[in-house]
Enzyme design. Structure first.
Site, PDB file in Angstrom:
ATOM      1  CG  ASP A  39     -13.231   7.486 -37.750  1.00 35.45           C
ATOM      2  OD1 ASP A  39     -13.255   7.621 -36.518  1.00 35.45           O
ATOM      3  OD2 ASP A  39     -12.943   6.416 -38.320  1.00 35.45           O
ATOM      4  CG  ASP A  43     -15.294   4.277 -34.892  1.00 37.79           C
ATOM      5  OD1 ASP A  43     -15.172   5.212 -35.722  1.00 37.79           O
ATOM      6  OD2 ASP A  43     -16.021   4.352 -33.877  1.00 37.79           O
ATOM      7  CG  ASP A  47     -14.656  10.613 -33.693  1.00 33.13           C
ATOM      8  OD1 ASP A  47     -14.050  11.686 -33.892  1.00 33.13           O
ATOM      9  OD2 ASP A  47     -14.148   9.498 -33.930  1.00 33.13           O
ATOM     10  CG  ASP A 218     -36.051  16.087 -35.577  1.00 32.42           C
ATOM     11  OD1 ASP A 218     -35.640  16.234 -36.734  1.00 32.42           O
ATOM     12  OD2 ASP A 218     -36.711  15.092 -35.202  1.00 32.42           O
ATOM     13  CD  GLU A 286     -37.193  18.687 -39.729  1.00 36.57           C
ATOM     14  OE1 GLU A 286     -36.897  18.033 -40.743  1.00 36.57           O
ATOM     15  OE2 GLU A 286     -37.289  18.168 -38.586  1.00 36.57           O
TER      16      GLU A 286
END
Length: 556
Positions: A39, A43, A47, A218, A286
């Site tokens: 991070d 926050d 990111d 995915d 996947e």
């Protein structure tokens, strides 16, 4: 050792240098779960700039590519796997300019960049679905899977959601049901509509033009459904439910109609044709299909026709005996034809291998062994963030759970949060150096002693053993692209050869904690002294300590 990479604010399009279009074959792919990696703004959520800050660390691992789990705009009902804008970055992760800087930093260090492409479904907040649900005759009315109810008002068939309950949700705007394989807020796209296929191919093209080197697809076998909406049959009496969560009724059906449809192959050929226009790009799918992993991997990765490689959940299971691993890998090798497998022992959806396979074992010896084993199988290995540190599954109390899957099935199934907790970078604060704020999931106290920068100081740490092994592996071509043949061995040992061009390397692993001696008649071996392992070779005799390995060149 590590210097933070430049995070200046100029937007620079990443440039790719393609030297080997076949780079993906046997490459080590490092999976990053952005929410939990690093991070940069305090926050509590990782990111893109946080990834850029740690790019020197990633490059130091000796991996070849990074794969980022979704960072697209999303309401985050399923943590980014519910996309509301495929061509933008969610503000919690940064901006498109931040992505460009991150990709540029990776490419400058010789790392390829792969991103998660989630196209079997969208978020219910996506403009496509908002328009589709507005009426039965709008321009996108057929972009999702809609169906009338049965005469008694119940769903059109017996299909179930992987997240529990029916795979159908009633919509009062259209007075119809829409299909969702996952959360009710993740409506399934209708791939029978060619306009949908064109739209998702345009999404892939957008990111390829931006400089990505490939995609992790995915739920790649979920794209198509049976157009006739026929009921799934139950599993036969001799088959056992085999979902990740045994408490979920999804596992009691034979999913022949709601996924893995033959039409998928034609779409994957369209997808491959697009990738072929971008030399050096690649794809890994996947596959979630109980009992069909070999068959689907063979057809989905048929050389030069469809996607480049695919992985199943067959080594993401609790089973981990030497006999089980050998059976799974041998079945894949013998049945895959011209295709190519990818192997993972951990990811963001399953219990970490350090707990799943390593429970009760000496982690300092087990963790480097399992990463070396995965990287020695024929295929392309994926290393999940924290696996290089030897992280175990974290215990997340119910009141801090975030995963809707775990919340629904608690306490019999605790969901996926335990493998998604933040990366520990330093040991001397409760957040492990992940964030200056309150992390979105708690950092496990036991992970602090395994913090990356702490392990960096110790030449014999799990982290450094993994680094040195991957660096050594780069120069051993058979471990990347070679054929594979198992040899007979006893107990909890695995012995196999990898052969490429005129070189054959023998790999032997002792998965037990007690020493093992193996006699291989008729072989003359030369120990390659793979770093981090103490196994010895004397003519055709191998001596292995517990949780140890040896790699040797076969001379005759």
């Amino acid at each position: 050792m590590f210097e933070e990479a430049d995070t200046g604010h100029e937007a620079v399009m990443p440039e790719k240098i393609i030297k080997d279009p076949d780079w993906w074959r046997g490459a080590v792919i490092y999976q990053i779960y952005p929410r939990s990696f690093n991070d940069s703004d305090g926050d509590g959520i990782g990111d893109l700039n946080g990834i850029t800050e740690r790019m020197d660390y990633i490059a130091s691992l000796g991996v070849d590519a990074i794969w980022l789990s979704p960072f697209f705009t999303s309401p985050m009902a399923d943590f980014g796997y519910d996309v509301s804008d495929y061509e933008d970055v969610d503000p919690m992760f940064g901006t498109l300019a931040d992505f460009d800087r991150m990709a540029k930093a990776a490419h400058e260090r010789g790392l390829k960049v792969m991103i998660d492409l989630v196209i079997s479904h969208t978020s219910d907040q996506h403009p496509w679905f908002r328009e589709s649900r507005s009426s039965k005759d709008n321009a996108k009315a057929d972009w999702f899977v809609w169906a009338d109810s049965k005469p008694d008002g119940t769903p059109p068939n017996n299909w179930l959601s992987l997240f529990g309950g029916p795979a159908w949700e009633w919509d009062s705007r259209r007075c119809q049901y829409y299909m969702h394989n996952f959360l009710t807020s993740q409506p399934d796209l209708n791939f029978h509509n060619p306009d949908v296929q064109d739209a998702v191919l345009d999404v892939a093209r957008f990111w390829l033009d931006r400089g990505v080197d490939g995609f992790r697809l995915d739920t790649v076998n979920f794209y198509f459904h049976d157009a006739e909406l026929r009921d799934n049959p139950p599993l036969s009496a001799d088959e056992a439910p085999s979902t990740v969560d045994p408490t979920n009724p999804y596992g009691f059906q034979d999913h022949v109609y709601d996924k893995t449809r033959p039409e998928n192959l034609d779409f994957l050929e369209r997808f491959r044709a697009l990738l072929d226009k971008y030399p050096g790009s690649t794809s890994v799918g996947e596959i979630g299909a109980d009992g069909q992993a070999v068959e689907l991997t063979a057809s989905y990765t048929d050389a030069d026709k469809r996607i480049h490689m695919a992985y199943s959940f067959d080594l993401l299971t609790p089973q981990h005996s030497a006999a089980y691993i050998r059976r799974i890998v041998e079945e894949m090798n013998s049945g895959i034809g011209s295709g190519w497998a990818s192997w993972a022992l951990s990811n963001h959806d399953v219990k970490r291998v350090g707990s799943r396979w390593g429970d009760g074992k000496d982690l300092a010896r087990f963790a480097p062994l399992e990463t070396a084993l995965c990287a020695s199988l024929r295929g392309t290995p994926c290393l999940y963030q924290g696996e290089e540190l030897g992280l175990t599954q974290a215990e997340v109390p119910f009141e801090k759970l975030q995963d809707p899957y775990g919340i629904r099935f608690w306490p019999e199934y605790k969901g996926r949060d335990g493998c998604r907790t933040p990366m520990p970078w330093v040991k001397d604060n409760g957040n492990g150096g992940f964030s200056d704020g309150d992390p979105w999931l708690p950092v496990a106290a036991e992970h602090l002693q395994l913090a990356a920068f702490e392990q960096d100081k110790d030449a014999g740490s799990i982290l450094n053993r993994n680094r040195t092994f991957y660096a050594w592996r780069q120069s051993v071509a058979p471990l990347k692209k070679g054929d594979m043949v198992f040899l007979e061995s006893e107990g909890e040992t695995l012995v196999f050869t990898r052969s490429y061009e005129n070189e054959t390397v023998l790999c032997a692993f002792n998965l037990a904690e007690t020493p093992a001696t193996l006699i291989l008649e008729g072989l003359e071996l030369e120990n390659l002294n793979a770093p981090g392992f103490s196994g010895t070779v004397h003519k055709g005799t191998l001596a292995l300590e517990g949780l140890d390995a040896v790699f040797a060149r076969v001379k005759s």
